[in-house]
Scaffold this motif. Structure first.
Motif, PDB file in Angstrom:
ATOM      1  N   ARG A  33     -31.742 -36.864   2.659  1.00  0.00           N
ATOM      2  CA  ARG A  33     -31.263 -35.659   1.981  1.00  0.00           C
ATOM      3  C   ARG A  33     -32.353 -35.051   1.107  1.00  0.00           C
ATOM      4  N   LEU A  37     -33.392 -32.696   4.417  1.00  0.00           N
ATOM      5  CA  LEU A  37     -32.370 -31.654   4.372  1.00  0.00           C
ATOM      6  C   LEU A  37     -32.712 -30.565   3.354  1.00  0.00           C
ATOM      7  N   THR A  41     -34.058 -26.483   3.892  1.00  0.00           N
ATOM      8  CA  THR A  41     -33.261 -25.374   3.361  1.00  0.00           C
ATOM      9  C   THR A  41     -34.087 -24.514   2.407  1.00  0.00           C
ATOM     10  N   ILE A 187     -25.518 -33.878  12.813  1.00  0.00           N
ATOM     11  CA  ILE A 187     -26.444 -32.756  12.928  1.00  0.00           C
ATOM     12  C   ILE A 187     -27.872 -33.282  12.808  1.00  0.00           C
ATOM     13  N   SER A 189     -32.131 -32.628  12.416  1.00  0.00           N
ATOM     14  CA  SER A 189     -32.940 -31.790  11.537  1.00  0.00           C
ATOM     15  C   SER A 189     -33.311 -30.466  12.202  1.00  0.00           C
ATOM     16  N   SER A 191     -31.594 -28.896  14.556  1.00  0.00           N
ATOM     17  CA  SER A 191     -30.389 -28.070  14.594  1.00  0.00           C
ATOM     18  C   SER A 191     -30.056 -27.511  13.216  1.00  0.00           C
ATOM     19  N   TRP A 192     -30.363 -28.279  12.168  1.00  0.00           N
ATOM     20  CA  TRP A 192     -30.146 -27.766  10.810  1.00  0.00           C
ATOM     21  C   TRP A 192     -31.033 -26.551  10.538  1.00  0.00           C
ATOM     22  N   TYR A 193     -32.225 -26.545  11.111  1.00  0.00           N
ATOM     23  CA  TYR A 193     -33.098 -25.375  10.983  1.00  0.00           C
ATOM     24  C   TYR A 193     -32.449 -24.142  11.613  1.00  0.00           C
ATOM     25  N   LEU A 195     -29.256 -23.637  12.214  1.00  0.00           N
ATOM     26  CA  LEU A 195     -28.076 -23.259  11.448  1.00  0.00           C
ATOM     27  C   LEU A 195     -28.464 -22.465  10.202  1.00  0.00           C
ATOM     28  N   ASN A 196     -29.555 -22.840   9.552  1.00  0.00           N
ATOM     29  CA  ASN A 196     -30.043 -22.071   8.410  1.00  0.00           C
ATOM     30  C   ASN A 196     -30.559 -20.705   8.837  1.00  0.00           C
TER      31      ASN A 196
END
Length: 279
Positions: A33, A37, A41, A187, A189, A191-193, A195-196
């Motif tokens: 995190r 994460l 972000t 999720i 990392s 895919s988190w990009y 999504l952001n």
């Protein structure tokens, strides 16, 4: 040696045992995190702020072609009138059809005064330069950010969605992780990009005021600038001329009346709906 019945019973017992096993929950390390994460972000937000300010610096006072803008807006108005014609009275639709399609005074019967995209670029070389600047501001930062995330943070599981999803979401939520046994709700990392990338537009609107980073809106504006109004006039005029208008609210009144009469007569709801849709 087991009999077929005993073998089937053993397989059934094994299946029931697997079905009743509690689903394993991954406990993510706090360092993921703190070092994966949150940095992704923050980096996405800062890149968005830089893009916003850079787009303001690149913005030039372009000359507005009022005649071309008026013709493009006329095409949009005609398309909206055609798509929502069912909600207009017959008189209102005839007036709009006369305004747009009359042979002598109609908007689409006049000769267009806007140059086609090729002529615009030849007459105004700065137009191509502005389009190139916008494309660079839209593509290059995202390519660099995606390469940075893919190089340093690939393979990490950074979170989990709080609701169940189907297996079709695995490719969207777990990019960079080829592990079929992992629950699809987790999720990665990369895919988190993404999504952001799609989810920070509202944050940019709140933090920066006027949103300069709406890529979809920028693409629509470029398409509108490149509209060939001559061909658009012909296509929209033909579609409105060939359209058979029917006021949808009259149909709704007739359907409602038939359904009420059928329900009063003792028919069921399904029968009343079928009778109302018989026309």
């Amino acid at each position: 040696e087991l009999t077929p019945r005993a073998t089937h019973a053993a397989h059934a017992a094994q299946h029931d045992a697997l079905a009743t096993m509690p689903e394993e929950t991954l406990r993510l390390d706090g360092d993921i995190r703190n070092w994966v994460l949150i940095p992704i972000t923050i980096a996405m937000f800062l890149v968005g702020v830089l893009r916003h300010n850079f787009s303001k610096l690149l913005r030039s006072d372009a000359k507005v072609d009022l005649k071309g803008l008026r013709e493009g807006q006329a095409v949009i108005r005609a398309e909206r009138a055609r798509n929502n014609a069912g909600y207009m009275q017959a008189l209102g639709f005839r007036q709009r059809r006369f305004f747009f399609c009359d042979k002598t005074t109609g908007v689409f019967s006049q000769k267009t005064k806007k140059l086609n995209p090729q002529q615009q670029m030849m007459s105004d070389p700065t137009m191509m330069t502005d389009m190139l600047k916008k494309n660079l501001n839209m593509i290059v930062p995202q390519m660099l950010t995606a390469a940075w995330v893919n190089f340093f943070f690939t393979g990490f599981v950074v979170g989990k969605v709080p609701f169940p999803v189907t297996q079709r979401f695995r490719g969207m939520l777990q990019r960079g992780i080829e592990l079929q046994s992992l629950d699809v709700t987790y999720i990665s990392s990369l895919s988190w990009y993404f999504l952001n990338f799609f989810g920070l537009r509202g944050v940019f609107s709140l933090a920066l005021g006027q949103n300069e980073l709406d890529d979809a809106q920028a693409m629509q504006q470029q398409m509108a600038m490149g509209m060939d109004t001559g061909k658009a006039f012909v296509a929209v005029k033909e579609s409105i001329d060939m359209m058979q208008h029917e006021f949808m609210l009259h149909i709704a009144e007739r359907r409602t009346e038939k359904m009420l009469r059928s329900l009063i007569a003792g028919h069921s709801v399904e029968e009343a709906r079928a009778l109302a849709n018989a026309d």
